[in-house]
Enzyme design. Structure first.
Site, mmCIF file in Angstrom:
data_model
loop_
_atom_site.group_PDB
_atom_site.id
_atom_site.type_symbol
_atom_site.label_atom_id
_atom_site.label_comp_id
_atom_site.label_asym_id
_atom_site.label_seq_id
_atom_site.Cartn_x
_atom_site.Cartn_y
_atom_site.Cartn_z
ATOM 1 N N ASP A 190 45.577 22.155 16.425
ATOM 2 C CA ASP A 190 44.859 22.213 15.148
ATOM 3 C C ASP A 190 43.465 22.768 15.403
ATOM 4 O OD1 ASP A 190 43.799 21.915 12.629
ATOM 5 O OD2 ASP A 190 43.750 19.728 12.674
ATOM 6 N N GLU A 215 47.774 24.906 13.518
ATOM 7 C CA GLU A 215 47.290 24.539 12.188
ATOM 8 C C GLU A 215 45.925 25.171 11.905
ATOM 9 O OE1 GLU A 215 46.314 20.505 9.556
ATOM 10 O OE2 GLU A 215 46.876 20.349 11.667
ATOM 11 N N ASP A 240 46.348 24.367 6.126
ATOM 12 C CA ASP A 240 45.784 23.084 5.701
ATOM 13 C C ASP A 240 44.677 23.372 4.707
ATOM 14 O OD1 ASP A 240 44.303 20.729 5.467
ATOM 15 O OD2 ASP A 240 44.151 20.349 7.604
ATOM 16 N N LYS A 264 47.493 17.329 2.183
ATOM 17 C CA LYS A 264 46.614 16.169 2.129
ATOM 18 C C LYS A 264 46.379 15.880 0.656
ATOM 19 C CE LYS A 264 44.396 16.976 6.578
ATOM 20 N NZ LYS A 264 43.308 17.689 7.270
#
Length: 372
Positions: A190, A215, A240, A264
């Site tokens: 990430d 990510e 993301d 999220k």
């Protein structure tokens, strides 16, 4: 449903261990806890995942409090709500952005709604799983050896996937050494937007390590450069920070900017929008997983519920409470057994707020009522 009262609490929990990413180190977690109370006396709970500083996105604890107090709570208090979907689709539709603030109040009303229907939040959302696989996010450590020690400890606890935070200069060597010690573990990286296309060579070099995904390697608001990067990588790109809405997800899929999406709840504006993105990704064969924002148990409970939907096919970041907090603000705390969390079947989020701990970690409180 008529909301008669909303309570905002400014909370602060100290992390057991500092958590470092490419944009800084967190030592504690300040956040807004939202309680919505209906005219029949039922409480629904959620939390804002905005950070103190505008690093992950432009929202902060202070801006969320302002938007909740001056815009969102007055709308909620003066309107009858028959279903939580109405909140993002109708009541808040004219207010731009501020997704984390919107998600916080909407999440409390989803919890309240599920309790009124005598359903678990998972069932109310259309979840199908009784248990979910979970991974763990490992921040940037002082050394590669320290990273290996953390992985070893988390392996013993049974986690199903290991996410390593990376940044330029802390990437290929790290992944290479981890892969040599742990050749078979499900591993991902990430970047939290730390790279540009000028770093293509380093990102392409990660193709050699059988990563589940990389990510958000590029800019937080980009889907164009990610499409160029994904075309040159064998490793799936996961978006993301770039996905704030159903429309963002639609465009990213159309442009082939990614092969995986992280949801999220706060980033996309709430549970209703999360479910819409879920349905779109399922239609197009884009697997999902649920990311984490160092939530307390209240936020973790919402993450567990959304992850029970069928297209969340990859382990998420919802690790056990005890990895982050000396004591959480729910009863029982979130626990992980053999890399799995049981999806609660009690009404609402399925965990009870621990009022003793909530009061202990509250910095300030404000109560809002209609016409006050």
């Amino acid at each position: 449903m008529k909301i008669k009262e909303v309570i905002l609490r400014h909370m602060k929990l100290d992390l057991l261990h500092p958590f470092t990413t490419s944009f800084g180190t967190e030592y504690d977690r300040e956040f807004i806890l939202v309680e919505a109370i209906s005219d029949d006396g039922i409480s629904g709970w959620a939390e804002s995942v905005a950070m103190l500083d505008p690093l992950y996105n432009e929202e902060t604890v202070k801006t969320n409090w302002h938007i909740l107090e001056d815009y969102l709570i007055p709308i909620v208090l003066k309107n009858e709500i028959s279903h939580p979907d109405e909140i993002s689709e109708k009541l808040f539709a004219h207010i731009r952005g501020n997704y984390m603030a919107k998600a916080a109040i909407e999440g409390a009303i989803w919890d309240l709604y599920a309790k009124q229907q005598n359903q678990s939040l998972s069932d109310a959302l259309g979840g199908t799983k009784k248990e979910i696989e979970v991974g763990v996010s490992i921040g940037i450590q002082d050394s590669i050896d320290a990273t290996l020690e953390v992985i070893s400890a988390r392996l013993e606890e049974g986690y199903k996937r290991f996410k390593l935070k990376i940044k330029p200069g802390w990437d290929v060597e790290l992944i290479d050494k981890v892969r040599k010690v742990y050749p078979g573990i499900p591993l991902m990286a990430d970047a939290n937007s730390a790279y540009t296309l000028q770093d293509m060579d380093s990102l392409v070099a990660l193709d050699d390590y059988q990563l589940m995904m990389i990510e958000q390697p590029l800019a937080y608001n980009d889907i164009i450069d990610h499409a160029e990067l994904q075309a040159k990588l064998k490793t799936p790109v996961c978006l993301d920070e770039s996905i704030h809405s159903l429309d963002d997800a639609r465009k990213a899929i159309k442009l082939r900017s990614c092969k995986i999406i992280n949801i999220k709840i706060g980033r996309v504006g709430g549970l209703t929008q999360s479910r819409k993105i879920h349905d779109l990704c399922k239609l197009h064969g884009i697997p999902l997983w649920c990311g984490g924002m160092l939530e307390s148990g209240i936020g973790r409970a919402h993450n567990i519920a959304i992850t029970s939907l069928p297209n969340f096919t990859l382990p998420g970041d919802t690790a056990a409470s005890a990895l982050y907090w000396a004591e959480d603000i729910i009863e029982p705390e979130v626990t992980v057994e053999n890399g799995m969390i049981q999806v609660p079947n009690k009404p609402g989020i399925g965990y009870e707020p621990n009022m003793k701990n909530i009061n202990k970690y509250t910095i300030s409180t404000k109560i809002y009522k209609e016409n006050l």
